[in-house]
Write a protein that holds these residues in place. Structure first.
Motif, PDB file in Angstrom:
ATOM      1  N   ALA A 149       1.010  -1.105  -0.025  1.00  0.00           N
ATOM      2  CA  ALA A 149       0.102   0.057  -0.075  1.00  0.00           C
ATOM      3  C   ALA A 149       0.915   1.352   0.030  1.00  0.00           C
ATOM      4  O   ALA A 149       1.966   1.318   0.584  1.00  0.00           O
ATOM      5  CB  ALA A 149      -0.789  -0.203   1.260  1.00  0.00           C
ATOM      6  N   VAL A 150       0.540   2.345  -0.899  1.00  0.00           N
ATOM      7  CA  VAL A 150       1.292   3.675  -0.888  1.00  0.00           C
ATOM      8  C   VAL A 150       0.474   4.683  -0.623  1.00  0.00           C
ATOM      9  O   VAL A 150      -0.585   4.732  -1.027  1.00  0.00           O
ATOM     10  CB  VAL A 150       2.202   3.393  -2.139  1.00  0.00           C
ATOM     11  CG1 VAL A 150       2.886   4.929  -2.266  1.00  0.00           C
ATOM     12  CG2 VAL A 150       2.584   2.387  -2.514  1.00  0.00           C
ATOM     13  N   TRP A 151       0.780   5.668   0.353  1.00  0.00           N
ATOM     14  CA  TRP A 151      -0.130   6.766   0.477  1.00  0.00           C
ATOM     15  C   TRP A 151       0.769   7.947   0.960  1.00  0.00           C
ATOM     16  O   TRP A 151       1.839   7.802   1.296  1.00  0.00           O
ATOM     17  CB  TRP A 151      -1.002   6.723   1.344  1.00  0.00           C
ATOM     18  CG  TRP A 151      -0.810   6.352   2.747  1.00  0.00           C
ATOM     19  CD1 TRP A 151      -0.788   7.219   3.920  1.00  0.00           C
ATOM     20  CD2 TRP A 151      -0.364   4.977   3.286  1.00  0.00           C
ATOM     21  NE1 TRP A 151      -0.301   6.701   5.075  1.00  0.00           N
ATOM     22  CE2 TRP A 151      -0.036   5.166   4.626  1.00  0.00           C
ATOM     23  CE3 TRP A 151      -0.400   3.754   3.123  1.00  0.00           C
ATOM     24  CZ2 TRP A 151      -0.004   4.157   5.646  1.00  0.00           C
ATOM     25  CZ3 TRP A 151      -0.287   2.552   3.864  1.00  0.00           C
ATOM     26  CH2 TRP A 151      -0.114   3.044   5.216  1.00  0.00           C
ATOM     27  N   ILE A 152       0.093   9.167   1.095  1.00  0.00           N
ATOM     28  CA  ILE A 152       0.682  10.456   1.619  1.00  0.00           C
ATOM     29  C   ILE A 152      -0.060  10.678   2.773  1.00  0.00           C
ATOM     30  O   ILE A 152      -1.225  10.964   2.638  1.00  0.00           O
ATOM     31  CB  ILE A 152       0.606  11.535   0.535  1.00  0.00           C
ATOM     32  CG1 ILE A 152       0.896  11.038  -1.038  1.00  0.00           C
ATOM     33  CG2 ILE A 152       1.250  12.817   0.990  1.00  0.00           C
ATOM     34  CD1 ILE A 152       2.450  10.550  -1.015  1.00  0.00           C
ATOM     35  N   GLU A 153       0.693  10.697   3.922  1.00  0.00           N
ATOM     36  CA  GLU A 153       0.136  11.197   5.029  1.00  0.00           C
ATOM     37  C   GLU A 153       0.629  12.359   5.660  1.00  0.00           C
ATOM     38  O   GLU A 153       1.708  12.756   5.811  1.00  0.00           O
ATOM     39  CB  GLU A 153       0.680  10.038   6.036  1.00  0.00           C
ATOM     40  CG  GLU A 153       0.407   9.991   7.540  1.00  0.00           C
ATOM     41  CD  GLU A 153      -1.090   9.337   7.751  1.00  0.00           C
ATOM     42  OE1 GLU A 153      -2.041   9.684   8.602  1.00  0.00           O
ATOM     43  OE2 GLU A 153      -1.437   8.293   6.990  1.00  0.00           O
ATOM     44  N   GLU A 154      -0.318  13.136   6.117  1.00  0.00           N
ATOM     45  CA  GLU A 154      -0.093  14.453   6.874  1.00  0.00           C
ATOM     46  C   GLU A 154       0.337  14.069   8.344  1.00  0.00           C
ATOM     47  O   GLU A 154      -0.333  13.267   8.891  1.00  0.00           O
ATOM     48  CB  GLU A 154      -1.249  15.262   6.746  1.00  0.00           C
ATOM     49  CG  GLU A 154      -0.884  16.573   7.542  1.00  0.00           C
ATOM     50  CD  GLU A 154      -2.235  17.506   7.416  1.00  0.00           C
ATOM     51  OE1 GLU A 154      -2.274  18.283   8.488  1.00  0.00           O
ATOM     52  OE2 GLU A 154      -3.156  17.344   7.126  1.00  0.00           O
TER      53      GLU A 154
END
Length: 112
Positions: free
Chosen positions: A53-58
């Motif tokens: 899984a790949v994501w951009i997290e604040e």
């Protein structure tokens, strides 16, 4: 704001539960990170080449994702890696935009 490009190996047998927690708003209600985490996981992508899984997290934690890992992420993912510690949000999502959506890919496989 600090944004992280995150990769992690999903615990596939646990993702139905995570999806349910996202859908009910349970994770979104977690303070202070719930809203940002919900948005990131809703938009997460799946890298078919690596199975991650790949994501951009604040994130503002030190170390990165400390609260998020303790409260949620470690239950549903393994090998959580911060690929980029300070990525511009839009550019980060563009880097992974060609990957299929995590939920479509993984939940379809689990429910077969």
């Amino acid at each position: 704001m600090a944004y992280r490009l995150v990769r992690a190996r999903p615990k596939v047998d646990r993702l139905v539960e995570l999806r349910e927690r996202l859908d009910t708003g349970e994770i979104e209600a977690m303070d202070p990170f719930g809203r940002a985490m919900t948005q990131a996981l809703e938009e997460a992508r799946f890298d078919p080449a690596s199975g991650e899984a790949v994501w951009i997290e604040e994130d503002y934690c030190s170390p990165p994702l400390a609260m998020e890992r303790t409260e949620v992420l470690d239950d549903y993912f393994e090998d959580i890696t911060i690929v980029e510690e300070d990525v511009e949000e839009t550019a980060g999502w563009q880097q992974i935009s060609d990957f299929p959506g995590l939920w479509k890919q993984v939940l379809d496989d689990v429910q077969r």
